[in-house]
Write a protein that holds these residues in place. Sequence first.
Motif, PDB file in Angstrom:
ATOM      1  N   VAL A  92     -14.424  -4.091  28.702  1.00 55.87           N
ATOM      2  CA  VAL A  92     -13.777  -4.242  27.402  1.00 55.87           C
ATOM      3  C   VAL A  92     -14.868  -4.251  26.340  1.00 55.87           C
ATOM      4  CG1 VAL A  92     -12.343  -5.731  25.958  1.00 55.87           C
ATOM      5  CG2 VAL A  92     -11.881  -5.556  28.429  1.00 55.87           C
ATOM      6  N   MET A  93     -14.794  -3.311  25.397  1.00 56.80           N
ATOM      7  CA  MET A  93     -15.830  -3.161  24.378  1.00 56.80           C
ATOM      8  C   MET A  93     -15.179  -3.122  22.991  1.00 56.80           C
ATOM      9  SD  MET A  93     -18.278  -0.301  26.245  1.00 56.80           S
ATOM     10  CE  MET A  93     -17.159   1.008  25.782  1.00 56.80           C
ATOM     11  N   ASP A  94     -16.019  -2.964  21.964  1.00 57.70           N
ATOM     12  CA  ASP A  94     -15.523  -2.833  20.585  1.00 57.70           C
ATOM     13  C   ASP A  94     -14.578  -3.972  20.215  1.00 57.70           C
ATOM     14  OD1 ASP A  94     -16.878  -0.416  19.968  1.00 57.70           O
ATOM     15  OD2 ASP A  94     -15.336   0.739  21.007  1.00 57.70           O
ATOM     16  N   HIS A  95     -14.940  -5.202  20.595  1.00 54.14           N
ATOM     17  CA  HIS A  95     -14.099  -6.367  20.299  1.00 54.14           C
ATOM     18  C   HIS A  95     -12.689  -6.203  20.869  1.00 54.14           C
ATOM     19  CE1 HIS A  95     -16.762  -8.788  17.740  1.00 54.14           C
ATOM     20  NE2 HIS A  95     -17.241  -7.647  17.314  1.00 54.14           N
ATOM     21  N   GLY A  96     -12.569  -5.479  21.966  1.00 55.60           N
ATOM     22  CA  GLY A  96     -11.288  -5.324  22.628  1.00 55.60           C
ATOM     23  C   GLY A  96     -10.579  -4.019  22.331  1.00 55.60           C
ATOM     24  N   LEU A  97     -11.072  -3.237  21.404  1.00 58.90           N
ATOM     25  CA  LEU A  97     -10.361  -2.021  21.018  1.00 58.90           C
ATOM     26  C   LEU A  97     -10.598  -0.860  21.973  1.00 58.90           C
ATOM     27  CD1 LEU A  97     -10.202  -3.786  18.402  1.00 58.90           C
ATOM     28  CD2 LEU A  97      -9.927  -1.622  17.186  1.00 58.90           C
ATOM     29  N   THR A  98     -11.602  -0.971  22.830  1.00 59.61           N
ATOM     30  CA  THR A  98     -11.862   0.051  23.839  1.00 59.61           C
ATOM     31  C   THR A  98     -11.912  -0.601  25.209  1.00 59.61           C
ATOM     32  OG1 THR A  98     -13.131   1.416  22.300  1.00 59.61           O
ATOM     33  CG2 THR A  98     -13.474   1.819  24.650  1.00 59.61           C
ATOM     34  N   ILE A  99     -11.185  -0.004  26.159  1.00 53.00           N
ATOM     35  CA  ILE A  99     -11.234  -0.428  27.553  1.00 53.00           C
ATOM     36  C   ILE A  99     -11.663   0.766  28.384  1.00 53.00           C
ATOM     37  CG2 ILE A  99      -9.913  -1.210  29.554  1.00 53.00           C
ATOM     38  CD1 ILE A  99      -8.083  -2.734  27.685  1.00 53.00           C
ATOM     39  N   LEU A 100     -12.710   0.591  29.182  1.00 51.86           N
ATOM     40  CA  LEU A 100     -13.154   1.638  30.099  1.00 51.86           C
ATOM     41  C   LEU A 100     -12.646   1.330  31.494  1.00 51.86           C
ATOM     42  CD1 LEU A 100     -16.888   2.353  29.131  1.00 51.86           C
ATOM     43  CD2 LEU A 100     -14.802   3.427  28.250  1.00 51.86           C
ATOM     44  N   THR A 101     -12.230   2.365  32.199  1.00 52.42           N
ATOM     45  CA  THR A 101     -11.807   2.231  33.581  1.00 52.42           C
ATOM     46  C   THR A 101     -13.041   2.051  34.461  1.00 52.42           C
ATOM     47  OG1 THR A 101     -11.973   4.587  34.102  1.00 52.42           O
ATOM     48  CG2 THR A 101      -9.928   3.832  33.058  1.00 52.42           C
ATOM     49  N   PRO A 102     -12.864   1.689  35.735  1.00 51.15           N
ATOM     50  CA  PRO A 102     -14.022   1.589  36.627  1.00 51.15           C
ATOM     51  C   PRO A 102     -14.800   2.899  36.748  1.00 51.15           C
ATOM     52  CG  PRO A 102     -12.171   0.420  37.576  1.00 51.15           C
ATOM     53  CD  PRO A 102     -11.639   1.145  36.367  1.00 51.15           C
ATOM     54  N   ASP A 103     -14.173   4.029  36.418  1.00 55.16           N
ATOM     55  CA  ASP A 103     -14.860   5.323  36.426  1.00 55.16           C
ATOM     56  C   ASP A 103     -15.615   5.588  35.128  1.00 55.16           C
ATOM     57  OD1 ASP A 103     -13.954   5.888  38.981  1.00 55.16           O
ATOM     58  OD2 ASP A 103     -12.105   6.805  38.246  1.00 55.16           O
ATOM     59  N   GLY A 104     -15.547   4.652  34.182  1.00 49.06           N
ATOM     60  CA  GLY A 104     -16.268   4.821  32.923  1.00 49.06           C
ATOM     61  C   GLY A 104     -15.545   5.633  31.876  1.00 49.06           C
ATOM     62  N   GLN A 105     -14.242   5.870  32.076  1.00 49.93           N
ATOM     63  CA  GLN A 105     -13.453   6.644  31.121  1.00 49.93           C
ATOM     64  C   GLN A 105     -12.560   5.718  30.298  1.00 49.93           C
ATOM     65  OE1 GLN A 105     -14.040   9.956  30.795  1.00 49.93           O
ATOM     66  NE2 GLN A 105     -15.613   9.530  32.350  1.00 49.93           N
ATOM     67  N   PRO A 106     -12.308   6.062  29.025  1.00 50.42           N
ATOM     68  CA  PRO A 106     -11.409   5.232  28.217  1.00 50.42           C
ATOM     69  C   PRO A 106     -10.018   5.174  28.834  1.00 50.42           C
ATOM     70  CG  PRO A 106     -12.665   6.735  26.821  1.00 50.42           C
ATOM     71  CD  PRO A 106     -12.913   7.160  28.228  1.00 50.42           C
ATOM     72  N   ASP A 107      -9.442   3.994  28.849  1.00 53.51           N
ATOM     73  CA  ASP A 107      -8.075   3.838  29.324  1.00 53.51           C
ATOM     74  C   ASP A 107      -7.139   4.458  28.289  1.00 53.51           C
ATOM     75  OD1 ASP A 107      -5.416   2.122  29.257  1.00 53.51           O
ATOM     76  OD2 ASP A 107      -6.229   1.924  31.284  1.00 53.51           O
ATOM     77  N   ALA A 108      -6.460   5.531  28.664  1.00 53.19           N
ATOM     78  CA  ALA A 108      -5.680   6.318  27.714  1.00 53.19           C
ATOM     79  C   ALA A 108      -4.501   5.535  27.144  1.00 53.19           C
ATOM     80  CB  ALA A 108      -5.198   7.604  28.379  1.00 53.19           C
ATOM     81  N   GLU A 109      -3.840   4.758  27.985  1.00 50.13           N
ATOM     82  CA  GLU A 109      -2.675   4.005  27.507  1.00 50.13           C
ATOM     83  C   GLU A 109      -3.084   2.974  26.469  1.00 50.13           C
ATOM     84  OE1 GLU A 109       0.791   0.987  29.227  1.00 50.13           O
ATOM     85  OE2 GLU A 109      -0.414   2.185  30.614  1.00 50.13           O
ATOM     86  N   TRP A 110      -4.178   2.251  26.739  1.00 46.49           N
ATOM     87  CA  TRP A 110      -4.657   1.266  25.775  1.00 46.49           C
ATOM     88  C   TRP A 110      -5.126   1.945  24.489  1.00 46.49           C
ATOM     89  CZ3 TRP A 110      -3.914  -3.366  24.403  1.00 46.49           C
ATOM     90  CH2 TRP A 110      -4.821  -4.044  23.579  1.00 46.49           C
ATOM     91  N   ALA A 111      -5.829   3.064  24.621  1.00 45.02           N
ATOM     92  CA  ALA A 111      -6.299   3.791  23.436  1.00 45.02           C
ATOM     93  C   ALA A 111      -5.126   4.208  22.553  1.00 45.02           C
ATOM     94  CB  ALA A 111      -7.115   5.006  23.856  1.00 45.02           C
ATOM     95  N   ALA A 112      -4.027   4.640  23.166  1.00 38.98           N
ATOM     96  CA  ALA A 112      -2.853   5.053  22.396  1.00 38.98           C
ATOM     97  C   ALA A 112      -2.254   3.863  21.647  1.00 38.98           C
ATOM     98  CB  ALA A 112      -1.817   5.674  23.323  1.00 38.98           C
ATOM     99  N   GLN A 113      -2.197   2.702  22.314  1.00 35.92           N
ATOM    100  CA  GLN A 113      -1.671   1.505  21.653  1.00 35.92           C
ATOM    101  C   GLN A 113      -2.555   1.099  20.479  1.00 35.92           C
ATOM    102  OE1 GLN A 113      -0.561  -1.811  24.208  1.00 35.92           O
ATOM    103  NE2 GLN A 113      -0.141  -0.436  25.919  1.00 35.92           N
ATOM    104  N   VAL A 114      -3.868   1.172  20.677  1.00 34.16           N
ATOM    105  CA  VAL A 114      -4.810   0.772  19.630  1.00 34.16           C
ATOM    106  C   VAL A 114      -4.708   1.687  18.417  1.00 34.16           C
ATOM    107  CG1 VAL A 114      -7.266   0.625  19.043  1.00 34.16           C
ATOM    108  CG2 VAL A 114      -6.419  -0.410  21.161  1.00 34.16           C
TER     109      VAL A 114
END
Length: 259
Positions: A92-114
Amino acid sequence: MTAAPWQSGGTVAFADLDDTLFQTLRKLPGTDPATLTPMTVNTLGQPHSHATPAQTALLELLEGGHVTLIPVTGRDAQAMRRVTLPFRSWQVMDHGLTILTPDGQPDAEWAAQVTAHLHPLQDALHAGTDAITAPAARLGARLTRHAAHGLPFMTVLKHPDADPQVLADLQDRWDAAHGPDSPLRVIANANNVSLLPRHLGKAAAVRYLLDTHLRGAALTLGLGDSVSDLDFMNECDFAVTPRRGQLMRTLRGLTLPQR
């Protein structure tokens, strides 16, 4: 030291990084550098932040207990690359606004919500930034805008000499304009005063992970040092905080009656 990958029914530790798991030498006066373990590097690749023996022991305890360690940090991707502590699960980075998966990719569902939440806040963020720009410049503070998913989400004020009076004055100005009904909130710790969304942040990201990808955790721990970490720590079963952190100093200052 490594962090165990996620296993259903296991233990998860959500941990703030700076001033919780490590800190700069400036915050360790009188400490023998030979007892410290480098945990981050600066932009030149030189050791920058260090873990004390107690912090190193804590990390080893988590590793030995096969705990999944998930960073919950204000650092962005560039700053996270300078952290030498390895992570093998979610981040969890950017004060919670970015979540990376264990593969190091942004979690798409969370990114859409943000992004859906951020779009309506752009005018308020710009207005809050514009209102503080002139006073900050007059008082010698540096203003930096931060973005996530291509959208501005936070403005940070710093003072080159960490002047507490300057930072307090600027924080008061922002606080006066952003009360409990504002979609934005003000947080402050160390040499930072920041303006960011009220209903997005570390707590929302931790709650999202627990409700989706980490369902079934038997035990959750929240590790943080600052008052602004309290919300995400409150999403966990137990909270752990360093004794010299902002959060502990605040708690020690309370004078509640014992009942």
